[in-house]
Design a protein around this motif. Sequence first.
Motif, PDB file in Angstrom:
ATOM      1  N   SER A 187       0.958  -0.987  -0.113  1.00 20.39           N
ATOM      2  CA  SER A 187       0.017  -0.371  -0.018  1.00 20.39           C
ATOM      3  C   SER A 187       1.146   1.259   0.126  1.00 20.39           C
ATOM      4  CB  SER A 187      -0.849   0.116   1.316  1.00 20.39           C
ATOM      5  OG  SER A 187      -0.195   0.166   2.413  1.00 20.39           O
ATOM      6  N   GLU A 188       0.436   2.300   0.319  1.00 19.29           N
ATOM      7  CA  GLU A 188       1.100   3.599   0.119  1.00 19.29           C
ATOM      8  C   GLU A 188       2.183   3.714   1.432  1.00 19.29           C
ATOM      9  OE1 GLU A 188      -1.550   6.817   0.192  1.00 19.29           O
ATOM     10  OE2 GLU A 188      -2.134   6.669  -1.775  1.00 19.29           O
ATOM     11  N   LEU A 189       1.644   2.928   2.738  1.00 19.98           N
ATOM     12  CA  LEU A 189       2.694   3.219   3.671  1.00 19.98           C
ATOM     13  C   LEU A 189       3.169   1.667   4.030  1.00 19.98           C
ATOM     14  CD1 LEU A 189       0.168   5.044   5.789  1.00 19.98           C
ATOM     15  CD2 LEU A 189       2.148   5.928   4.690  1.00 19.98           C
ATOM     16  N   ARG A 190       2.675   0.662   3.486  1.00 16.33           N
ATOM     17  CA  ARG A 190       3.101  -0.685   4.248  1.00 16.33           C
ATOM     18  C   ARG A 190       3.473  -1.656   2.979  1.00 16.33           C
ATOM     19  NH1 ARG A 190      -0.861  -1.970   9.309  1.00 16.33           N
ATOM     20  NH2 ARG A 190      -0.201  -0.010  10.562  1.00 16.33           N
ATOM     21  N   GLU A 191       4.141  -2.965   3.286  1.00 15.28           N
ATOM     22  CA  GLU A 191       4.522  -3.619   2.505  1.00 15.28           C
ATOM     23  C   GLU A 191       4.411  -5.346   3.037  1.00 15.28           C
ATOM     24  OE1 GLU A 191       7.843  -4.342  -0.959  1.00 15.28           O
ATOM     25  OE2 GLU A 191       8.684  -3.953   1.042  1.00 15.28           O
ATOM     26  N   ALA A 192       4.035  -6.085   2.323  1.00 16.70           N
ATOM     27  CA  ALA A 192       3.908  -7.670   2.736  1.00 16.70           C
ATOM     28  C   ALA A 192       4.529  -8.421   1.616  1.00 16.70           C
ATOM     29  CB  ALA A 192       2.725  -7.959   3.192  1.00 16.70           C
ATOM     30  N   LYS A 193       5.450  -9.283   1.899  1.00 15.63           N
ATOM     31  CA  LYS A 193       5.792 -10.110   0.842  1.00 15.63           C
ATOM     32  C   LYS A 193       6.201 -11.628   1.476  1.00 15.63           C
ATOM     33  CE  LYS A 193       9.536  -7.803  -0.176  1.00 15.63           C
ATOM     34  NZ  LYS A 193      10.784  -7.660  -0.932  1.00 15.63           N
ATOM     35  N   GLU A 194       5.670 -12.624   0.759  1.00 17.18           N
ATOM     36  CA  GLU A 194       6.041 -14.149   0.897  1.00 17.18           C
ATOM     37  C   GLU A 194       6.596 -14.792  -0.315  1.00 17.18           C
ATOM     38  OE1 GLU A 194       6.992 -17.116   2.141  1.00 17.18           O
ATOM     39  OE2 GLU A 194       5.727 -16.155   3.840  1.00 17.18           O
ATOM     40  N   LEU A 195       7.682 -14.754  -0.570  1.00 14.55           N
ATOM     41  CA  LEU A 195       8.422 -15.211  -1.779  1.00 14.55           C
ATOM     42  C   LEU A 195       8.850 -16.546  -1.726  1.00 14.55           C
ATOM     43  CD1 LEU A 195      10.593 -12.070  -2.623  1.00 14.55           C
ATOM     44  CD2 LEU A 195       8.287 -12.552  -3.258  1.00 14.55           C
ATOM     45  N   ALA A 196       9.317 -17.045  -0.463  1.00 14.71           N
ATOM     46  CA  ALA A 196       9.324 -18.412  -0.321  1.00 14.71           C
ATOM     47  C   ALA A 196       8.048 -19.460  -0.513  1.00 14.71           C
ATOM     48  CB  ALA A 196       9.992 -18.975   1.003  1.00 14.71           C
ATOM     49  N   GLY A 197       6.889 -19.067  -0.214  1.00 13.75           N
ATOM     50  CA  GLY A 197       5.754 -19.612  -0.470  1.00 13.75           C
ATOM     51  C   GLY A 197       5.179 -20.172   0.541  1.00 13.75           C
ATOM     52  N   ILE A 198       4.012 -20.359   0.794  1.00 14.54           N
ATOM     53  CA  ILE A 198       3.251 -20.809   1.756  1.00 14.54           C
ATOM     54  C   ILE A 198       2.371 -22.208   1.261  1.00 14.54           C
ATOM     55  CG2 ILE A 198       1.368 -20.744   3.631  1.00 14.54           C
ATOM     56  CD1 ILE A 198       1.800 -17.660   3.668  1.00 14.54           C
ATOM     57  N   ARG A 199       2.581 -23.246   1.885  1.00 16.28           N
ATOM     58  CA  ARG A 199       1.921 -24.525   1.538  1.00 16.28           C
ATOM     59  C   ARG A 199       0.699 -24.718   2.273  1.00 16.28           C
ATOM     60  NH1 ARG A 199       7.037 -24.459   2.190  1.00 16.28           N
ATOM     61  NH2 ARG A 199       8.679 -25.084   0.736  1.00 16.28           N
ATOM     62  N   VAL A 200      -0.469 -25.246   1.455  1.00 17.44           N
ATOM     63  CA  VAL A 200      -1.466 -25.521   2.541  1.00 17.44           C
ATOM     64  C   VAL A 200      -2.057 -26.712   1.524  1.00 17.44           C
ATOM     65  CG1 VAL A 200      -2.933 -23.795   1.297  1.00 17.44           C
ATOM     66  CG2 VAL A 200      -3.610 -24.601   3.493  1.00 17.44           C
ATOM     67  N   ARG A 201      -3.351 -27.573   2.542  1.00 22.92           N
ATOM     68  CA  ARG A 201      -3.749 -28.693   1.674  1.00 22.92           C
ATOM     69  C   ARG A 201      -5.215 -28.350   2.087  1.00 22.92           C
ATOM     70  NH1 ARG A 201      -2.274 -33.615   4.726  1.00 22.92           N
ATOM     71  NH2 ARG A 201      -1.174 -32.003   6.260  1.00 22.92           N
ATOM     72  N   GLY A 237      -9.897  -0.919  -1.568  1.00 26.76           N
ATOM     73  CA  GLY A 237      -9.413  -1.848  -2.121  1.00 26.76           C
ATOM     74  C   GLY A 237      -8.463  -1.500  -3.576  1.00 26.76           C
ATOM     75  N   ASN A 238      -8.664  -0.397  -4.060  1.00 25.24           N
ATOM     76  CA  ASN A 238      -7.847  -0.046  -5.266  1.00 25.24           C
ATOM     77  C   ASN A 238      -6.671   0.674  -4.700  1.00 25.24           C
ATOM     78  OD1 ASN A 238      -9.202   2.247  -4.257  1.00 25.24           O
ATOM     79  ND2 ASN A 238     -10.420   2.603  -5.986  1.00 25.24           N
ATOM     80  N   ARG A 239      -6.725   0.966  -3.483  1.00 24.59           N
ATOM     81  CA  ARG A 239      -5.140   1.326  -2.935  1.00 24.59           C
ATOM     82  C   ARG A 239      -4.142   0.645  -2.405  1.00 24.59           C
ATOM     83  NH1 ARG A 239      -7.246   5.614   1.608  1.00 24.59           N
ATOM     84  NH2 ARG A 239      -9.008   6.540   0.531  1.00 24.59           N
ATOM     85  N   LEU A 240      -4.367  -0.872  -3.046  1.00 18.07           N
ATOM     86  CA  LEU A 240      -3.484  -1.896  -2.826  1.00 18.07           C
ATOM     87  C   LEU A 240      -2.890  -2.337  -4.107  1.00 18.07           C
ATOM     88  CD1 LEU A 240      -5.559  -3.618  -0.003  1.00 18.07           C
ATOM     89  CD2 LEU A 240      -3.279  -2.526   0.241  1.00 18.07           C
ATOM     90  N   ARG A 241      -1.686  -2.820  -4.217  1.00 12.06           N
ATOM     91  CA  ARG A 241      -1.223  -3.386  -5.736  1.00 12.06           C
ATOM     92  C   ARG A 241      -0.315  -4.506  -5.074  1.00 12.06           C
ATOM     93  NH1 ARG A 241       0.044   1.822  -4.792  1.00 12.06           N
ATOM     94  NH2 ARG A 241      -1.225   2.233  -6.696  1.00 12.06           N
ATOM     95  N   GLY A 242       0.186  -5.241  -6.349  1.00 10.06           N
ATOM     96  CA  GLY A 242       0.949  -6.353  -6.301  1.00 10.06           C
ATOM     97  C   GLY A 242       0.788  -7.550  -6.885  1.00 10.06           C
ATOM     98  N   TRP A 243       1.187  -8.563  -6.665  1.00 16.35           N
ATOM     99  CA  TRP A 243       0.810  -9.776  -7.509  1.00 16.35           C
ATOM    100  C   TRP A 243       0.692 -10.964  -6.352  1.00 16.35           C
ATOM    101  CZ3 TRP A 243       4.447 -13.725  -6.574  1.00 16.35           C
ATOM    102  CH2 TRP A 243       5.610 -13.539  -6.119  1.00 16.35           C
ATOM    103  N   VAL A 244      -0.004 -12.001  -6.940  1.00 18.03           N
ATOM    104  CA  VAL A 244      -0.164 -13.131  -5.950  1.00 18.03           C
ATOM    105  C   VAL A 244      -0.051 -14.423  -6.960  1.00 18.03           C
ATOM    106  CG1 VAL A 244      -1.648 -14.584  -4.638  1.00 18.03           C
ATOM    107  CG2 VAL A 244      -1.930 -11.916  -4.610  1.00 18.03           C
ATOM    108  N   HIS A 245       0.613 -15.356  -6.755  1.00 16.83           N
ATOM    109  CA  HIS A 245       0.757 -16.609  -7.484  1.00 16.83           C
ATOM    110  C   HIS A 245       0.387 -17.842  -6.700  1.00 16.83           C
ATOM    111  CE1 HIS A 245       2.731 -19.987  -9.654  1.00 16.83           C
ATOM    112  NE2 HIS A 245       2.642 -19.082 -10.869  1.00 16.83           N
TER     113      HIS A 245
END
Length: 643
Positions: free
Chosen positions: A513-527, A594-602
């Motif tokens: 967002s304009e003030l914060r950032e979150a990343k998870e590049l290693a990946g989270i596994r769930v079943r 919701g339109n103030r957030l950006r990034g990607w999800v895979h």
Amino acid sequence: MEFPLQRLHRVDAERNEGARLQLQHRLILDPRRSDCRGAEPYCSAEAIRVSRGPADVVQGPSRLSAWDHHGFPTLDFMKPAHHFTVHHARIRFCPVEDWAFVRVRRARGPHLDKVMEQISERLPEFSYVDLALTAWSLATMKWNPPGLYDRISKLSLACIGEFQPQALANIMWATATLKKENDALIRHSAYVAVKHLDSGMDFRPYEYSTMVWSMVITQAREEALFSRVSGHVVRRVSEFGPQELTNTAWAFASLGFKTQGLFEALGKECSAKLRYFNLQNLTNVAWSYSHLKVCDDLLSEVAAVAHSRIHDMNVQDLAQLALTLVFSRRANFGLKEDLGDDGVLGSRDLTLALVVEVTKAMVQKIRQPGVTTPDDAWIVHDLVLVWLEEKAASELLGDSWHMLDAYMAGLHDQVLDFLRNTPLLARALACGSVVQSAHVPIYEQSFRELDIRSLGIKYTGMLLSELGLTDREDDGLTESARVLLAEEKAELLRQDPGAGSQNWCLFRFHLSSELREAKELAGIRVRSCGGDPLALELLDPPREAHLVAVRLSNDRLNHRRRDAEFRALAHTAGVLRSLIPNADQLMQERIVWGNRLRGWVHLYVTEVPCLSCLGAMVQFARRFPRVQLRVAYPGSDQYPPRR
């Protein structure tokens, strides 16, 4: 003249002698769906003899009667309604044969309504046997008067410790058949069953198989019960008939319980009694053993017998056999170019012959109006894709393949039109905007009208492409996800063989967002299962995201919120909300955020996403329009958009 009680004694005697194999009640198991319908637990004469009270209502071949002081039926249901009184009767339905319930169901009217009225009034007087048999009877008639089951459940819970094996089997079966999400009753029943088994109480084979079947349908994974039942089955497997063998194998395979010696014992007994198996028994045991990849010799025998009887199979049998062949092959589909003899049953020639014959037979069924469902089509369509190239399919199957593929293309267009035009999605705006609550039931109702769970490998990939949810330039994210999941899956399979049939998801994200950032590049596994501890650590979806998981066609319970990809989307939506520190204030002021957030999800999943999850993906994309969502699964990159 043979009275109902005499008939019950005779049926008991027959069941305890050599005619057991021929007298099995038909069990309808459909592992391709989560709504497998099970045969009713047998209601024996012993259940009637333990009753107390001046009179019992018993259903016989042609009437529902009350016992007089001689023990013979005198209260005739064929009499006019004003002659029928049960004021002094202890009500209990004791079915003699399945068809008798069908007869009563057709005769629904003042007679049966009078019985139900008395049951409702005097339910607190019922013993545990009365409660179990009443629930069993309602489920057999597929009749669920408002509030009655809930009252039976509440009373049953209060005295569950008194329930004997047959009553436990009956109440569990009824709960599963009536599609009740009654976790408390099922788990308490399992606990009591474990205590009875530990104390040495005798259970009949059908009671073992009915209990574990019910646990699967109600999605209650009680390992203590399954481990106890497994030991008893191994010791007493020679007493099991075809129906009990296949029911037990299906239940253990569905939950992935591969206990010591169980499938070996069941497989040996199945092989010895294979000549007694009906078509459903054959396809059920084939599905069960291919699911856990055990007993190749048995699968070879079953494949040979099934091939000789394909033209006698109904739609369910064909679909289950198709699933067997898909399960045996798909582990490496989309992951390596040449699958060779992976998943072959017996010989490659026999397996390919099965693929061709099953497909042709199913296409003939599809051509008959009202005989099949869309789910039958995509299952067989996937069968062809995992065993044959499309060019080879065209050569071997000819018009059958062209017709099947055209049918699936039509379903694809129908689903795409729904996802683009249903009000909940078509009018969806970014988080913080007003959502019309009336759109949710319309969305759910429209899903039910589609009457389909998936589009299969090919057309789901096309659909994702047309919705802009795929990325053919993913910088190696898909390939690395495959490798990571393969390593973790191999380790878990050594501990839990059933985990191989679960859908796995590995998801990564980089959000800001304009003030914060979150990343998870290693990946989270769930079943997609109730026993994944990591799922408990994931965030729930924020209310503002309005992510809706839908109960699909023939789902007995709405468990779609536990699907791996839905959990991934829900967690990511929760992370996105945490990036807006004043989200609550913005919501109060009705300011879109919701339109103030950006990034990607895979997201990478090991199975083809169901329609509920596809809908959730579109919802996510609408709620967070500047967050790029990309989805992949084995084989998804092989199919470009149709247009």
